[in-house]
Motif scaffolding. Structure first.
Motif, short mmCIF file in Angstrom:
data_model
loop_
_atom_site.label_atom_id
_atom_site.label_comp_id
_atom_site.label_asym_id
_atom_site.label_seq_id
_atom_site.Cartn_x
_atom_site.Cartn_y
_atom_site.Cartn_z
N LEU A 43 101.02 -21.94 -17.81
CA LEU A 43 101.44 -20.65 -18.37
C LEU A 43 101.99 -20.83 -19.78
O LEU A 43 101.77 -19.99 -20.65
CB LEU A 43 102.49 -20.01 -17.47
CG LEU A 43 102.03 -19.59 -16.07
CD1 LEU A 43 103.23 -19.18 -15.22
CD2 LEU A 43 101.03 -18.44 -16.15
N THR A 44 102.71 -21.92 -20.01
CA THR A 44 103.26 -22.19 -21.34
C THR A 44 102.15 -22.50 -22.33
O THR A 44 102.13 -21.99 -23.46
CB THR A 44 104.26 -23.35 -21.28
OG1 THR A 44 105.31 -23.01 -20.38
CG2 THR A 44 104.83 -23.65 -22.65
N SER A 45 101.20 -23.34 -21.92
CA SER A 45 100.08 -23.68 -22.80
C SER A 45 99.24 -22.45 -23.11
O SER A 45 98.77 -22.28 -24.24
CB SER A 45 99.21 -24.76 -22.15
OG SER A 45 99.96 -25.94 -21.93
N ALA A 46 99.03 -21.60 -22.11
CA ALA A 46 98.24 -20.38 -22.32
C ALA A 46 98.88 -19.50 -23.37
O ALA A 46 98.19 -18.90 -24.21
CB ALA A 46 98.09 -19.63 -21.00
N PHE A 47 100.19 -19.40 -23.35
CA PHE A 47 100.88 -18.57 -24.33
C PHE A 47 100.70 -19.14 -25.73
O PHE A 47 100.40 -18.41 -26.69
CB PHE A 47 102.36 -18.47 -23.98
CG PHE A 47 103.08 -17.34 -24.67
CD1 PHE A 47 103.29 -16.14 -24.02
CD2 PHE A 47 103.54 -17.48 -25.96
CE1 PHE A 47 103.96 -15.09 -24.64
CE2 PHE A 47 104.19 -16.45 -26.61
CZ PHE A 47 104.41 -15.25 -25.95
N ALA A 48 100.88 -20.45 -25.88
CA ALA A 48 100.75 -21.07 -27.20
C ALA A 48 99.33 -20.93 -27.75
O ALA A 48 99.14 -20.60 -28.93
CB ALA A 48 101.15 -22.55 -27.13
#
Length: 402
Positions: A43-48
């Motif tokens: 989820l963090t990588s998707a946001f970045a």
């Protein structure tokens, strides 16, 4: 500063909280939705990644529309997808909402940077940018620790609801207070001309430096909690306080950078084009020294991580330096990209998020390789060393300095 700038800063505060708060919510999300922690971490990588792709794309879509309308659309989408994320029981849906939130965040920030520059005098752009970036640093001071506490007490969905609730008054206030004209004054250059302006080596090198500095920041920030608890020996209750200290230093760094950038700009304007370029004074005096201090600071933190008093004392100093240097680089992009008024802010946003995506990946790879919890901090120092080499290559040709 116009009051509308502070309203934009409130929205950026909500968006910064959303971007960073997952660091403390991933285990709860994984447990609630029945997925591995590693999967929830995407989820963090998707946001970045959404921020990197979304900044130039959404800025291009919004460049011919009034700034206020674009800001309202982006913030409205951001609010709506957080409501959807708080309600869903499906991880795939939550992942999609994170990508959509990032796209909306990227578009909002790119348009807001251009709108803020158009609201103030030419020698006040640095302070205007500092107000916006101050929303992100306040998110580190208050929003992220509050989200972690709220998620712990009421569940991770409560943190998503809180972001939506903070976004709502900003949405209403922007509709009433932000000027309704385009983000940049006048019709502005065509998109192809803006893209050509962004190919200049001088500007590309500043974007590269922004990515490297932010990569170093997030490489350590992502793994700061286990560093202070497992290496430093502090209890878990210290983590919000350490994050708040980092954010307090970041807020001071952004504020100081804005004033220094505007001082350099005013000096250059008085001197005239034959005497200097915008922000040259800041570039020549502040950035090299601050970059060297950052390299030394990351190395010091890696060495002193096992001494909690020293490590905690270093955290706000590093926050001040990384956000001071990073925001100065963003301001330099805006000053240099005067013939790319919309895409300049978008590419600055994208560059920062390239670093935000790259840093945690490098730190995670070092941890997976068995190099220990200090290794992300050493990678941060290495990234700053690379940034120093890039900056040194830029100064070899005086005509290309700024």
């Amino acid at each position: 500063m116009p009051f509308a700038l502070y309203l934009l800063g409130l929205a950026v505060f909500a968006q910064g909280t959303s971007e960073f708060m997952l660091a403390g919510l991933v285990p709860d999300i994984a447990r609630d939705l029945g997925v591995p922690v590693s999967t929830a971490g995407t989820l963090t990588s998707a946001f970045a990644v959404g921020m990197v792709v979304g900044a130039p794309l959404t800025a291009l879509l919004a460049r011919r529309r009034p700034g206020r309308r674009s800001l309202l659309v982006f913030l409205g989408v951001f609010l709506a997808v957080h409501v959807a994320g708080a309600l869903t029981a499906d991880f795939a849906v939550l992942l999609v909402t994170r990508v959509l939130a990032a796209l909306a965040n990227a578009g909002f920030l790119a348009v807001a940077l251009s709108a803020a520059a158009g609201m103030v005098a030419p020698d006040a752009k640095g302070r205007a940018t500092a107000v916006l970036l101050g929303g992100t640093t306040l998110a580190c001071v208050a929003g992220v620790p509050a989200g972690a506490v709220l998620g712990h007490l009421l569940g991770w969905r409560a943190a998503f609801w809180a972001v939506a609730l903070v976004s709502a008054p900003a949405l209403a206030a922007i509709a009433r207070s932000v000027p309704g004209g385009p983000a940049a004054e006048g019709p502005g250059p065509r998109a192809a001309r803006e893209l050509r302006a962004l190919r200049r080596p001088r500007l590309l090198s500043v974007l590269c430096l922004a990515a490297l500095v932010n990569g170093a920041t997030f490489c350590t920030f992502t793994y700061l909690a286990p560093l202070v608890t497992e290496v430093g020996g502090l209890g878990a209750g210290w983590v919000p306080a350490v994050l708040a200290l980092f954010g307090a230093g970041a807020f001071a760094g952004v504020t100081a950078a804005g004033r220094l950038a505007d001082r350099g700009r005013a000096t250059a304007l008085r001197a005239g084009p034959e005497r200097g370029r915008p922000a040259d004074r800041v570039a020549r005096s502040v950035l090299p020294a601050a970059g060297a201090a950052l390299l030394a600071g990351w190395a010091a933190l890696a060495l002193a991580a096992g001494q909690p008093a020293v490590a905690v004392a270093l955290v706000p100093v590093l926050g001040l330096l990384v956000f001071g240097v990073g925001s100065t680089l963003v301001m330099r992009v805006l000053y240099e990209a005067v013939d790319a008024p919309v895409l300049g802010g978008a590419f600055a946003t994208a560059a920062l998020n390239v670093g935000a995506a790259l840093g945690p990946l490098l730190g995670g790879a070092a941890l997976d390789g068995g190099f220990g919890l200090r290794s992300p901090v050493w990678i941060s120092a290495l990234l700053m060393a690379v940034a120093g080499l890039v900056a040194r290559c830029r100064t070899r040709r005086p005509a290309r300095l700024a």
